[in-house]
Design an enzyme around this catalytic site. Structure first.
Site, PDB file in Angstrom:
ATOM      1  N   ASN A 129      -1.448 -40.174  10.980  1.00 22.07           N
ATOM      2  CA  ASN A 129      -1.562 -38.906  11.711  1.00 22.07           C
ATOM      3  C   ASN A 129      -1.749 -39.130  13.195  1.00 22.07           C
ATOM      4  OD1 ASN A 129      -4.241 -37.591  12.893  1.00 22.07           O
ATOM      5  ND2 ASN A 129      -4.872 -39.097  11.360  1.00 22.07           N
ATOM      6  N   PHE A 133      -6.613 -33.760  17.685  1.00 17.42           N
ATOM      7  CA  PHE A 133      -7.682 -32.742  17.723  1.00 17.42           C
ATOM      8  C   PHE A 133      -7.135 -31.319  17.879  1.00 17.42           C
ATOM      9  CE2 PHE A 133     -11.040 -35.861  19.720  1.00 17.42           C
ATOM     10  CZ  PHE A 133     -11.077 -36.564  18.535  1.00 17.42           C
ATOM     11  N   SER A 194     -10.996 -41.543  17.681  1.00 14.82           N
ATOM     12  CA  SER A 194      -9.639 -41.117  17.326  1.00 14.82           C
ATOM     13  C   SER A 194      -8.647 -41.850  18.218  1.00 14.82           C
ATOM     14  CB  SER A 194      -9.484 -39.610  17.523  1.00 14.82           C
ATOM     15  OG  SER A 194      -8.108 -39.292  17.520  1.00 14.82           O
ATOM     16  N   ASN A 196      -5.827 -40.655  18.910  1.00 17.37           N
ATOM     17  CA  ASN A 196      -4.839 -39.649  19.306  1.00 17.37           C
ATOM     18  C   ASN A 196      -5.193 -38.833  20.540  1.00 17.37           C
ATOM     19  OD1 ASN A 196      -3.209 -40.367  17.083  1.00 17.37           O
ATOM     20  ND2 ASN A 196      -4.561 -39.183  15.744  1.00 17.37           N
ATOM     21  N   THR A 197      -6.330 -39.146  21.163  1.00 14.10           N
ATOM     22  CA  THR A 197      -6.667 -38.528  22.447  1.00 14.10           C
ATOM     23  C   THR A 197      -6.640 -39.659  23.469  1.00 14.10           C
ATOM     24  OG1 THR A 197      -8.024 -36.806  21.455  1.00 14.10           O
ATOM     25  CG2 THR A 197      -8.485 -37.331  23.751  1.00 14.10           C
ATOM     26  N   LYS A 227     -19.241 -42.085  15.095  1.00  8.73           N
ATOM     27  CA  LYS A 227     -18.124 -42.527  14.245  1.00  8.73           C
ATOM     28  C   LYS A 227     -17.268 -43.520  15.024  1.00  8.73           C
ATOM     29  CE  LYS A 227     -14.388 -40.939  11.290  1.00  8.73           C
ATOM     30  NZ  LYS A 227     -13.795 -39.797  10.588  1.00  8.73           N
ATOM     31  N   ASN A 256     -12.889 -44.698  11.343  1.00  7.48           N
ATOM     32  CA  ASN A 256     -11.772 -43.778  11.571  1.00  7.48           C
ATOM     33  C   ASN A 256     -10.455 -44.473  11.151  1.00  7.48           C
ATOM     34  OD1 ASN A 256     -10.203 -41.604  12.738  1.00  7.48           O
ATOM     35  ND2 ASN A 256     -11.941 -41.231  14.091  1.00  7.48           N
TER      36      ASN A 256
END
Ligand code: FMN
Length: 368
Positions: A129, A133, A194, A196-197, A227, A256
């Site tokens: 993925n 967010f 994450s 993805n940021t 996390k 994660n």
């Protein structure tokens, strides 16, 4: 239309093999929206909801424990990212979860990355993925939570910075988020892991973490956990976790998704990978952290857990709780019940009377 009718039938009959076949014909995000629709509707169908709670929510005292002053009826929680806007909180008990984690929420709503950004690696029972967010923002999510308060299981609020917030204003985003969610959640999670940021993972450094948790401590007495990502050397992760705990973190959630694209046969070049292929990587980092931090803080293990053996391995390594997300997609609504029933069997086999005896038992045995 045909597909939708098949989907509803399978949902009512709770036959996940059929339901999965139908769901997997849709692109992953549409499938998720359908699952969300079903789970949002569940509380309005009391006979089905009650039936599912009775069937899936295991109330066996062996599995129950008190943590952070809360009762966790079983150790299996939903990982963050499935219920980003807290629209399904009320239904998680019917899926058997002992607790759930909503989010990641950002202060302001954000759309996330361009689609397609969610992919299945079906043979490998794994997900990739690059959502970024996508969420409705703190204000709306708090309103959603208000509607279902008080909760029927403990709930964690996982929070992250907005993509457009400049890196130097990151602390201010986390301050806003902690203030928004501190009174309406049972615990909070700081997500800086994450992939993805842009540059979010750069915040995984001791200086920032110390500053963040020192600030957080001033804002609330609620437990706040960190996390972390799996793509770190063990020593770096341990130092980071120690810095967090020394500055006031109440626990660590590891891990994660991974950016190790060698784990799947046909990777996309974006996002993070979760599910079965992440299990060993996530376990190994968790184990290394637990060796140093078990007993000092609460540890939660997540990454590739979808059956009782993997959950048991994490508990024995030092996890008080585990989480699963990708497993739910591949195994369906009976997964949590199966994990919990399996845990009871394994505990009986090994002579454990309750879950507290299991947690960290590998480490206790090694110390003896
Ligand atoms: C589609 C998807 C979205 C996710 N979104 C988030 C998120 O918003 N915040 C977060 O902390 N973790 C997020 N995760 C990571 C999961 O919470 C979990 O840490 C990771 O998937 C490993 O667990 P699993 O193998 O059981 O899926 C997401 C995972 C997936 C598959």
């Amino acid at each position: 239309m045909d597909k939708i009718i098949k989907f509803l039938k399978a949902l009512i009959l709770l036959n996940y093999k059929t339901l999965k076949k139908v769901l997997f014909q849709f692109d992953p995000e549409t499938a998720h929206s359908l699952a969300e629709l079903g789970l949002r509707s569940l509380p309005y169908i009391p006979f089905l909801n009650d039936y599912m709670i009775k069937r899936n929510f295991i109330t066996e005292s062996m599995l129950s424990q008190e943590l952070f002053g809360l009762t966790f009826a079983n150790p299996v929680g939903l990982g963050a990212g499935f219920d980003k806007n807290a629209t399904m909180v009320k239904s998680m008990r019917a899926l058997g979860f002992g607790y759930t984690e909503i989010g990641t929420m950002t202060p302001r709503p954000q759309e996330g990355n361009p689609k397609p950004r969610l992919f299945r690696h079906v043979e490998e029972k794994s997900i990739q993925n690059a959502m970024g967010f996508n969420n409705e923002g703190a204000y709306t999510v708090v309103k959603n939570l208000d509607k279902v308060y008080p909760y029927n299981i403990p709930i964690g609020a996982n929070v992250g910075k907005n993509k457009t917030t400049p890196q130097e204003h990151t602390l201010s985003d986390y301050k806003t988020l902690i203030n928004k969610f501190k009174d309406i959640s049972d615990y909070l999670v700081i997500n800086i892991s994450s992939p993805n940021t842009p540059n979010l993972r750069d915040l995984q450094n001791e200086e920032f973490i110390s500053e963040l948790f020192t600030m957080a401590k001033e804002l609330t007495k609620k437990p706040i956990l960190l996390k972390i990502a799996p793509d770190m050397e063990a020593k770096v992760a341990i130092d980071l976790c120690n810095a967090a705990v020394d500055s006031g973190a109440a626990g660590i959630i590891a891990t994660n998704t991974t950016i190790d694209y060698t784990l799947v046969k046909n990777p996309k070049e974006i996002g993070g990978i979760s599910g079965a292929v992440l299990a060993d990587k996530s376990y190994e980092l968790f184990q290394a952290i637990a060796k140093e931090l078990y007993g000092k803080t609460i540890l939660i293990s997540v990454g590739g857990i979808s059956d009782c053996n993997e959950a048991y391995r994490r508990l024995k390594a030092g996890a008080s709780l585990v989480q699963s997300l990708s497993g739910l997609i591949f195994e369906g609504p009976s997964m949590v019940k199966k994990i919990n029933e399996g845990l009871i069997e394994l505990m009986k086999r090994d002579g454990f009377n309750n879950i507290q005896e299991v947690v960290g038992s590998d480490l206790k045995n090694n110390k003896e």
